[in-house]
Each structure stands twice: as C-alpha cells, then as structure tokens.
Design a protein around this motif. Structure first.
Motif, PDB file in Angstrom:
ATOM      1  N   VAL A  51     -11.884  -6.035  -4.927  1.00 11.31           N
ATOM      2  CA  VAL A  51     -10.930  -5.290  -4.121  1.00 11.31           C
ATOM      3  C   VAL A  51     -11.706  -4.387  -3.168  1.00 11.31           C
ATOM      4  CG1 VAL A  51      -9.047  -3.619  -4.198  1.00 11.31           C
ATOM      5  CG2 VAL A  51      -9.198  -5.387  -5.953  1.00 11.31           C
ATOM      6  N   ASP A  52     -11.260  -4.304  -1.935  1.00 10.34           N
ATOM      7  CA  ASP A  52     -11.914  -3.517  -0.897  1.00 10.34           C
ATOM      8  C   ASP A  52     -11.709  -2.026  -1.179  1.00 10.34           C
ATOM      9  OD1 ASP A  52     -12.789  -2.255   1.409  1.00 10.34           O
ATOM     10  OD2 ASP A  52     -11.939  -3.771   2.743  1.00 10.34           O
ATOM     11  N   THR A  53     -12.688  -1.419  -1.857  1.00  8.65           N
ATOM     12  CA  THR A  53     -12.550  -0.014  -2.251  1.00  8.65           C
ATOM     13  C   THR A  53     -12.574   0.932  -1.049  1.00  8.65           C
ATOM     14  OG1 THR A  53     -14.921   0.105  -2.702  1.00  8.65           O
ATOM     15  CG2 THR A  53     -13.466  -0.348  -4.569  1.00  8.65           C
ATOM     16  N   ASP A  54     -13.297   0.575   0.012  1.00  7.09           N
ATOM     17  CA  ASP A  54     -13.307   1.432   1.204  1.00  7.09           C
ATOM     18  C   ASP A  54     -11.913   1.521   1.813  1.00  7.09           C
ATOM     19  OD1 ASP A  54     -16.015   1.980   0.983  1.00  7.09           O
ATOM     20  OD2 ASP A  54     -16.596   0.326   2.300  1.00  7.09           O
ATOM     21  N   LEU A  55     -11.237   0.390   1.870  1.00  2.31           N
ATOM     22  CA  LEU A  55      -9.884   0.371   2.429  1.00  2.31           C
ATOM     23  C   LEU A  55      -8.916   1.136   1.524  1.00  2.31           C
ATOM     24  CD1 LEU A  55      -8.078  -0.487   4.704  1.00  2.31           C
ATOM     25  CD2 LEU A  55      -7.812  -2.708   3.602  1.00  2.31           C
ATOM     26  N   ILE A  56      -9.106   1.031   0.235  1.00  2.00           N
ATOM     27  CA  ILE A  56      -8.247   1.778  -0.697  1.00  2.00           C
ATOM     28  C   ILE A  56      -8.430   3.277  -0.482  1.00  2.00           C
ATOM     29  CG2 ILE A  56      -7.858   2.345  -3.129  1.00  2.00           C
ATOM     30  CD1 ILE A  56      -8.512  -0.592  -3.728  1.00  2.00           C
ATOM     31  N   ARG A  57      -9.668   3.711  -0.280  1.00  2.00           N
ATOM     32  CA  ARG A  57      -9.923   5.140  -0.020  1.00  2.00           C
ATOM     33  C   ARG A  57      -9.228   5.586   1.270  1.00  2.00           C
ATOM     34  NH1 ARG A  57     -15.432   3.846  -1.478  1.00  2.00           N
ATOM     35  NH2 ARG A  57     -15.730   4.447  -3.625  1.00  2.00           N
ATOM     36  N   VAL A  58      -9.270   4.740   2.279  1.00  2.00           N
ATOM     37  CA  VAL A  58      -8.620   5.071   3.552  1.00  2.00           C
ATOM     38  C   VAL A  58      -7.113   5.226   3.351  1.00  2.00           C
ATOM     39  CG1 VAL A  58      -8.014   4.131   5.826  1.00  2.00           C
ATOM     40  CG2 VAL A  58     -10.384   4.065   5.036  1.00  2.00           C
ATOM     41  N   LEU A  59      -6.523   4.322   2.604  1.00  2.00           N
ATOM     42  CA  LEU A  59      -5.069   4.331   2.414  1.00  2.00           C
ATOM     43  C   LEU A  59      -4.614   5.308   1.333  1.00  2.00           C
ATOM     44  CD1 LEU A  59      -4.371   0.512   2.716  1.00  2.00           C
ATOM     45  CD2 LEU A  59      -4.016   2.283   4.439  1.00  2.00           C
ATOM     46  N   ALA A  60      -5.550   5.869   0.572  1.00  5.17           N
ATOM     47  CA  ALA A  60      -5.196   6.779  -0.514  1.00  5.17           C
ATOM     48  C   ALA A  60      -4.707   8.134  -0.007  1.00  5.17           C
ATOM     49  CB  ALA A  60      -6.385   6.976  -1.447  1.00  5.17           C
ATOM     50  N   ASP A  61      -5.062   8.492   1.206  1.00  2.59           N
ATOM     51  CA  ASP A  61      -4.615   9.765   1.754  1.00  2.59           C
ATOM     52  C   ASP A  61      -3.114   9.684   2.035  1.00  2.59           C
ATOM     53  OD1 ASP A  61      -3.955  11.434   4.365  1.00  2.59           O
ATOM     54  OD2 ASP A  61      -5.639  12.403   3.324  1.00  2.59           O
ATOM     55  N   PRO A  62      -2.327  10.649   1.546  1.00  3.49           N
ATOM     56  CA  PRO A  62      -0.866  10.584   1.726  1.00  3.49           C
ATOM     57  C   PRO A  62      -0.414  10.498   3.183  1.00  3.49           C
ATOM     58  CG  PRO A  62      -1.434  12.253   0.107  1.00  3.49           C
ATOM     59  CD  PRO A  62      -2.726  11.789   0.722  1.00  3.49           C
ATOM     60  N   LEU A  63      -1.063  11.249   4.073  1.00  2.88           N
ATOM     61  CA  LEU A  63      -0.651  11.195   5.476  1.00  2.88           C
ATOM     62  C   LEU A  63      -0.992   9.845   6.094  1.00  2.88           C
ATOM     63  CD1 LEU A  63       0.607  12.406   7.973  1.00  2.88           C
ATOM     64  CD2 LEU A  63      -1.567  13.574   8.449  1.00  2.88           C
ATOM     65  N   ARG A  64      -2.160   9.302   5.786  1.00  2.66           N
ATOM     66  CA  ARG A  64      -2.511   7.989   6.328  1.00  2.66           C
ATOM     67  C   ARG A  64      -1.579   6.914   5.788  1.00  2.66           C
ATOM     68  NH1 ARG A  64      -8.148  10.014   6.391  1.00  2.66           N
ATOM     69  NH2 ARG A  64      -8.539   9.201   4.310  1.00  2.66           N
ATOM     70  N   LEU A  65      -1.213   7.011   4.521  1.00  2.00           N
ATOM     71  CA  LEU A  65      -0.262   6.044   3.964  1.00  2.00           C
ATOM     72  C   LEU A  65       1.098   6.180   4.645  1.00  2.00           C
ATOM     73  CD1 LEU A  65       0.213   3.774   1.990  1.00  2.00           C
ATOM     74  CD2 LEU A  65       0.737   5.480   0.245  1.00  2.00           C
ATOM     75  N   ARG A  66       1.499   7.401   4.948  1.00  2.00           N
ATOM     76  CA  ARG A  66       2.765   7.624   5.671  1.00  2.00           C
ATOM     77  C   ARG A  66       2.698   7.011   7.064  1.00  2.00           C
ATOM     78  NH1 ARG A  66       7.864   7.829   6.440  1.00  2.00           N
ATOM     79  NH2 ARG A  66       8.669   9.524   7.676  1.00  2.00           N
ATOM     80  N   ILE A  67       1.568   7.188   7.735  1.00  2.00           N
ATOM     81  CA  ILE A  67       1.383   6.602   9.073  1.00  2.00           C
ATOM     82  C   ILE A  67       1.494   5.087   8.995  1.00  2.00           C
ATOM     83  CG2 ILE A  67      -0.296   6.213  10.924  1.00  2.00           C
ATOM     84  CD1 ILE A  67      -1.383   9.075  10.262  1.00  2.00           C
ATOM     85  N   VAL A  68       0.828   4.495   8.024  1.00  2.00           N
ATOM     86  CA  VAL A  68       0.863   3.036   7.861  1.00  2.00           C
ATOM     87  C   VAL A  68       2.289   2.572   7.586  1.00  2.00           C
ATOM     88  CG1 VAL A  68       0.148   1.154   6.320  1.00  2.00           C
ATOM     89  CG2 VAL A  68      -1.544   2.784   7.194  1.00  2.00           C
ATOM     90  N   THR A  69       2.999   3.316   6.750  1.00  2.00           N
ATOM     91  CA  THR A  69       4.392   2.969   6.439  1.00  2.00           C
ATOM     92  C   THR A  69       5.262   3.016   7.693  1.00  2.00           C
ATOM     93  OG1 THR A  69       4.123   3.836   4.200  1.00  2.00           O
ATOM     94  CG2 THR A  69       6.370   3.586   4.998  1.00  2.00           C
ATOM     95  N   LEU A  70       5.075   4.044   8.509  1.00  2.00           N
ATOM     96  CA  LEU A  70       5.830   4.147   9.761  1.00  2.00           C
ATOM     97  C   LEU A  70       5.473   3.020  10.721  1.00  2.00           C
ATOM     98  CD1 LEU A  70       5.591   8.007  10.273  1.00  2.00           C
ATOM     99  CD2 LEU A  70       7.696   6.700   9.851  1.00  2.00           C
ATOM    100  N   LEU A  71       4.185   2.706  10.821  1.00  2.92           N
ATOM    101  CA  LEU A  71       3.753   1.655  11.750  1.00  2.92           C
ATOM    102  C   LEU A  71       4.151   0.263  11.272  1.00  2.92           C
ATOM    103  CD1 LEU A  71       0.255   3.001  12.836  1.00  2.92           C
ATOM    104  CD2 LEU A  71       2.431   3.122  14.079  1.00  2.92           C
ATOM    105  N   ALA A  72       4.479   0.137  10.000  1.00  5.13           N
ATOM    106  CA  ALA A  72       4.988  -1.145   9.500  1.00  5.13           C
ATOM    107  C   ALA A  72       6.383  -1.418  10.053  1.00  5.13           C
ATOM    108  CB  ALA A  72       5.016  -1.151   7.975  1.00  5.13           C
ATOM    109  N   GLN A  73       7.065  -0.352  10.489  1.00  4.95           N
ATOM    110  CA  GLN A  73       8.424  -0.483  11.023  1.00  4.95           C
ATOM    111  C   GLN A  73       8.446  -0.714  12.530  1.00  4.95           C
ATOM    112  OE1 GLN A  73      10.941  -0.544   8.748  1.00  4.95           O
ATOM    113  NE2 GLN A  73       9.221  -0.366   7.329  1.00  4.95           N
ATOM    114  N   GLU A  74       7.483  -0.088  13.235  1.00  5.27           N
ATOM    115  CA  GLU A  74       7.455  -0.211  14.695  1.00  5.27           C
ATOM    116  C   GLU A  74       6.146   0.346  15.244  1.00  5.27           C
ATOM    117  OE1 GLU A  74      10.377   2.335  16.719  1.00  5.27           O
ATOM    118  OE2 GLU A  74      10.497   3.524  14.883  1.00  5.27           O
TER     119      GLU A  74
END
Length: 102
Positions: free
Chosen positions: A5-28
């Motif tokens: 599993v890509d641990t670097d990517l998991i660290r990037v996505l582990a931040d709550p704000l970055r995960l929120r950004i990704v969730t928003l960008l999944a919509q538009e």
C-alpha cells in the motif's frame, strides 16, 4: 501477488482538511475561492494543502483566467483503493494461517 500500500499517499490523505478537499473535488472541479468557502480554511493554508495534493499527484490544476481550478485524479484514488482491495483479499485467503509461538 499482493502489492504494498502506498504509505506516502496515505499520509497525504490522512490530514482531515486534505481529505475534505479530495471529497469536495470528487463532486466537481473547484477553484481556490470555492474551496475556501466550502472548508472555511484560510486561503494560504488551503493553498499549502493543495500544493501537497498536487505534488502527490492526487489533484491537477486547470488555469482559467486569473483563477486556478483543481480537479481530482480518480485514477490515483482508484489505484490506492485497489491496493487496499488486494490487502483485504489476502487477509480473506490467509485468515486461517497462524504462526506458532515458540
């Protein structure tokens, strides 16, 4: 054969704000202004998080006049999901394996 599993990517996505950004960008596709409105984060803080996501290859930019739009790269998320799916499948197949203690 299971991939790691890509641990670097998991660290990037582990931040709550970055995960929120990704969730928003999944919509538009959104610009920084939209992301500030949606998250309530300061623009400088948000820009730093977007830089991290961009450098990790999670998002790509699209210039539009004086604005920069951000778009999620679904292939990156799908690849990470596939790695987790392989990990889960491995666990299903080896559920009965137990190493003896000596």
């Amino acid at each position: 054969m299971m991939t790691s599993v890509d641990t670097d990517l998991i660290r990037v996505l582990a931040d709550p704000l970055r995960l929120r950004i990704v969730t928003l960008l999944a919509q538009e596709t959104l610009c920084t202004t939209h992301l500030v409105e949606e998250t309530g984060a300061r623009q400088t803080n948000l820009s730093n998080h977007l830089r991290v996501l961009r450098e990790a290859g999670v998002v790509e930019t699209e210039p539009c006049g004086r604005f920069t739009y951000y778009k999620l790269r679904p292939d990156v998320i799908a690849q990470l999901a596939g790695q987790f799916a392989e990990l889960a499948e491995s666990a299903r197949h080896t559920a009965g394996n137990k190493r003896a203690c000596l």
